[in-house]
Design an enzyme around this catalytic site. Structure first.
Site, short mmCIF file in Angstrom:
data_model
loop_
_atom_site.label_atom_id
_atom_site.label_comp_id
_atom_site.label_asym_id
_atom_site.label_seq_id
_atom_site.Cartn_x
_atom_site.Cartn_y
_atom_site.Cartn_z
N HIS A 92 31.21 35.84 55.05
CA HIS A 92 31.42 35.88 53.61
C HIS A 92 31.91 37.25 53.13
O HIS A 92 31.55 38.29 53.67
CB HIS A 92 30.11 35.54 52.89
CG HIS A 92 28.97 36.46 53.23
ND1 HIS A 92 28.72 37.61 52.54
CD2 HIS A 92 28.04 36.40 54.22
CE1 HIS A 92 27.67 38.22 53.06
NE2 HIS A 92 27.24 37.51 54.09
N ASP A 93 32.76 37.21 52.12
CA ASP A 93 33.22 38.40 51.40
C ASP A 93 34.07 39.34 52.24
O ASP A 93 34.26 40.50 51.88
CB ASP A 93 32.03 39.18 50.80
CG ASP A 93 31.24 38.33 49.82
OD1 ASP A 93 31.75 38.05 48.73
OD2 ASP A 93 30.10 37.95 50.16
N GLY A 135 29.66 40.04 57.31
CA GLY A 135 29.99 40.00 55.90
C GLY A 135 30.49 41.32 55.34
O GLY A 135 30.15 42.39 55.84
#
Length: 268
Positions: free
Chosen positions: A118-119, A136
């Site tokens: 994520h991100d 992440g």
């Protein structure tokens, strides 16, 4: 162009010439651009924004929710740029409220069994070799290459045109234009071969080499090296990019392997 054994949610938006093989599942709130091919047994979940002429190979899972205990179901997305190839069993997770999205650039190659958490923000023309594991909030600059089985710690930044040796554990930031290798992961010279392939002149490569000799060879601490570069070196895009990258490094940059090692990269 879409096999009858494929499930596509009625709210998904697909361009007219998308090709999808059997046993693939596409959830709602998904957009897929023209000319993209999606192989069999692929799962594309909510929030995916996939560009034109991409290729997604069997077994990949795109836009699953983050493996982050702080995730609270916020409405986030993943963007995948045009002409990007995602090989077998790759997993790419959508963002959290930190950045609200995960982004993969154009013309990237994400090889088999790799994971992008994520991100993450991944630039254009990036290569993740087989089984690369990217945690992440990682940022990878344009043209960065990770060798096979690299593991990148969360919040790490890798500069553009950097090359990271296979099997590396990446816990510090890797500045632009360099090679990183050995154990512990260390500065291993400028990525002169990659730069030549991308049209950098010999003079520009030698300029970059001179910059990194100040950072890694003169015995200065980081602050002193940056001050020396700003005072003694002409202002160029490469100098300014390297200085800015190091100043903004949150985890600190990788070090040189040993004081007795010498530059093996001399452009000719």
């Amino acid at each position: 162009m879409i096999h009858p054994h494929t499930y596509i949610h009625p709210n998904a938006k697909l361009a007219t010439n998308v090709k999808i093989d059997p046993f693939t599942v596409i959830h709602q709130n998904v957009e897929i651009g023209e000319g993209t091919w999606i192989g069999s047994n692929v799962t594309i979940m909510e929030g995916a924004r996939i560009g034109k002429n991409c290729r997604i190979f069997p077994g990949a899972v795109i836009s699953a929710i983050p493996q982050d205990l702080k995730f609270e179901g916020e409405d986030t997305i993943i963007e995948i740029g045009d002409n990007t190839t995602i090989r077998e069993f790759v997993t790419i997770h959508r963002g959290t409220k930190d950045r609200w999205k995960t982004k993969i650039g154009k013309n990237c190659m994400i090889m088999a069994y790799s994971h992008v958490a994520h991100d993450c923000i991944i630039g254009n023309n990036v290569i993740l070799s087989n089984n690369s594991q990217v945690a992440g909030h990682v940022t990878l600059g344009d043209w960065a290459i990770l060798g096979g089985m690299c593991a990148v710690h969360q919040f790490v930044m890798v500069g553009q045109h950097a090359f990271v040796s296979g099997g590396s554990l990446v816990g510090k930031d890797i500045p632009p234009y360099i090679k990183a290798g050995r154990q512990p992961l260390s500065y291993a010279g400028v990525n002169s071969v990659g730069l030549k392939r991308r049209g950098f002149t010999i003079d520009k490569i030698n300029h970059i080499l001179d910059i990194y000799r100040v950072i890694y060879n003169k015995g200065l601490n980081t602050s002193q090296a940056l001050e020396h570069l700003e005072e003694e070196f002409p202002a160029t895009d490469e100098r300014d990019e390297i200085v800015t990258f190091i100043r903004e490094s949150g985890r600190g940059i990788i070090k040189r392997y040993s004081k007795n090692s010498v530059d093996e990269d001399i452009a000719d």
